[in-house]
Motif scaffolding. Sequence first.
Motif, PDB file in Angstrom:
ATOM      1  N   ALA A  65       0.822  -1.205   0.000  1.00 37.41           N
ATOM      2  CA  ALA A  65       0.000   0.000   0.000  1.00 37.41           C
ATOM      3  C   ALA A  65       0.858   1.258   0.000  1.00 37.41           C
ATOM      4  CB  ALA A  65      -0.925  -0.004   1.216  1.00 37.41           C
ATOM      5  N   LEU A  66       1.950   1.206   0.737  1.00 37.97           N
ATOM      6  CA  LEU A  66       2.819   2.369   0.856  1.00 37.97           C
ATOM      7  C   LEU A  66       3.485   2.711  -0.469  1.00 37.97           C
ATOM      8  CD1 LEU A  66       3.697   4.290   3.149  1.00 37.97           C
ATOM      9  CD2 LEU A  66       5.729   2.860   3.434  1.00 37.97           C
ATOM     10  N   ASN A 107     -10.726   4.175   4.098  1.00 38.29           N
ATOM     11  CA  ASN A 107     -10.040   2.906   4.313  1.00 38.29           C
ATOM     12  C   ASN A 107      -8.578   3.194   4.661  1.00 38.29           C
ATOM     13  OD1 ASN A 107      -8.273   0.647   3.468  1.00 38.29           O
ATOM     14  ND2 ASN A 107     -10.184  -0.338   2.854  1.00 38.29           N
ATOM     15  N   PRO A 108      -8.060   2.592   5.738  1.00 41.49           N
ATOM     16  CA  PRO A 108      -6.679   2.927   6.129  1.00 41.49           C
ATOM     17  C   PRO A 108      -5.649   2.582   5.071  1.00 41.49           C
ATOM     18  CG  PRO A 108      -7.519   1.055   7.395  1.00 41.49           C
ATOM     19  CD  PRO A 108      -8.683   1.655   6.689  1.00 41.49           C
ATOM     20  N   TRP A 109      -5.871   1.522   4.270  1.00 43.25           N
ATOM     21  CA  TRP A 109      -4.916   1.151   3.233  1.00 43.25           C
ATOM     22  C   TRP A 109      -4.886   2.193   2.105  1.00 43.25           C
ATOM     23  CZ3 TRP A 109      -1.708  -2.109   5.064  1.00 43.25           C
ATOM     24  CH2 TRP A 109      -2.115  -3.119   5.930  1.00 43.25           C
ATOM     25  N   LYS A 143      -2.817   8.395   0.194  1.00 43.09           N
ATOM     26  CA  LYS A 143      -3.852   9.190  -0.458  1.00 43.09           C
ATOM     27  C   LYS A 143      -3.266  10.099  -1.527  1.00 43.09           C
ATOM     28  CE  LYS A 143      -7.759  12.198   0.778  1.00 43.09           C
ATOM     29  NZ  LYS A 143      -7.497  13.374  -0.054  1.00 43.09           N
ATOM     30  N   ASN A 144      -2.145  10.737  -1.233  1.00 39.79           N
ATOM     31  CA  ASN A 144      -1.532  11.636  -2.214  1.00 39.79           C
ATOM     32  C   ASN A 144      -1.100  10.888  -3.466  1.00 39.79           C
ATOM     33  OD1 ASN A 144      -1.876  13.783  -0.481  1.00 39.79           O
ATOM     34  ND2 ASN A 144       0.208  13.703   0.341  1.00 39.79           N
TER      35      ASN A 144
END
Length: 402
Positions: free
Chosen positions: A80-81, A138-140, A145-146
Amino acid sequence: MIVQEAQVTRRIMQEAHSLVGAGHDVSILTRSEDTSDGVGETQGIPTEWVAVKGRDSRFRWLYKLAGVTRGSQAAAFWSALTLRHTFTRRVLPRAIATRADVYHAHDLNNVPVAYGAARANNARFVYDAHELFTEIGNPWIKIRKNGWERLEREIMPHAALNITVNEFIAEELAKRNRVAPPLVVYNCPDPPGDFDPGGRYDLIRQRLGLGESYKVVVYHGWVAPGRGLEDLVRSVRYLDDNVAVVIIGHTTYPHTDAPNSYRVALRELGEREAPGRVFILPPLPFVELLPFVASADVGMIPIQGTDLNYYYTSPNRLFDFIQAAVPIVASDLPFLRKMVAGNNLGVVAKLDSPRSYAEAINGILARPDQGEEYRANLRRIAPQYTWEAQAKKLIAAYSKLS
């Protein structure tokens, strides 16, 4: 079509079948629910399932260190990161190998595959935004987000066709990404062939053994925290003794629906608040759902505007209630207000407490006509909100891609 859902949604299947009916060859690349790849069909559409659990070579050292074989939260966090998901890594080569003329990405998380394959094959790319993806709580998604916003901003101008689910999200996407508003295709159903929109059904009372005098308030969809269901259950104490609340699970997303513990907690809450008047039922297939829902006196859409995606929501159940001709109680959110208040289909209210739910529900049940004016309006507009009507827009847009 590229989709990261092991359970392929109704919208995806409706689009696939409509395009096949218009003469296109369609196949689906999607995520497998287990650790094995697979090839077969989904409702007659060729489908390839690609496993992601424990299949990413980048994380073999991490699996070994953690003593697991099928992945870990750390691996998911890293994917995800970096936005370099296992699904993208494994599916992109397969998508390129199909040498398709059009690659259709369902939601932003599938864009890297579809856009990458389209560029590799000099093909057309279609972006189908089911939601305002970058605003989902959603945290993932929030982790990067950016990065998601940058991806959407970069690819939308290059899409041969952008599609989304309602005009509010279309306007927001256009403003953010400096593109023309995407084509709006609502998530409408086609009612089963034997369904009579003018008929009266009584399946809920029959199944639950309720007397004819009972009024039924129904919710169907995700049974999960944050959907306003606790206050719906608590509202029963403020309703007449002959009113029952029925909650039906969702068939589309069984892997993301609430765990059994939440259902149990909701059922126990109902027993404390109003014994024998709150019922939690398992999911029903759509062919059975519509006549079942049509047995209700009120249909609930209590979704809370906790993020911008929910604020602009146009949930499937809205169009299900329209086809079933069930008067609606909906949260006061832009699209719901436009549809429900704008067409006089029920009551729109700020649903922020059990009492506010009860007041809105009673606003329908206490009417002298018992909601018949609402039902007449629902039947009047129903032909505009079928998939058959919506598919014409999709097929016309695809014809221009050729």
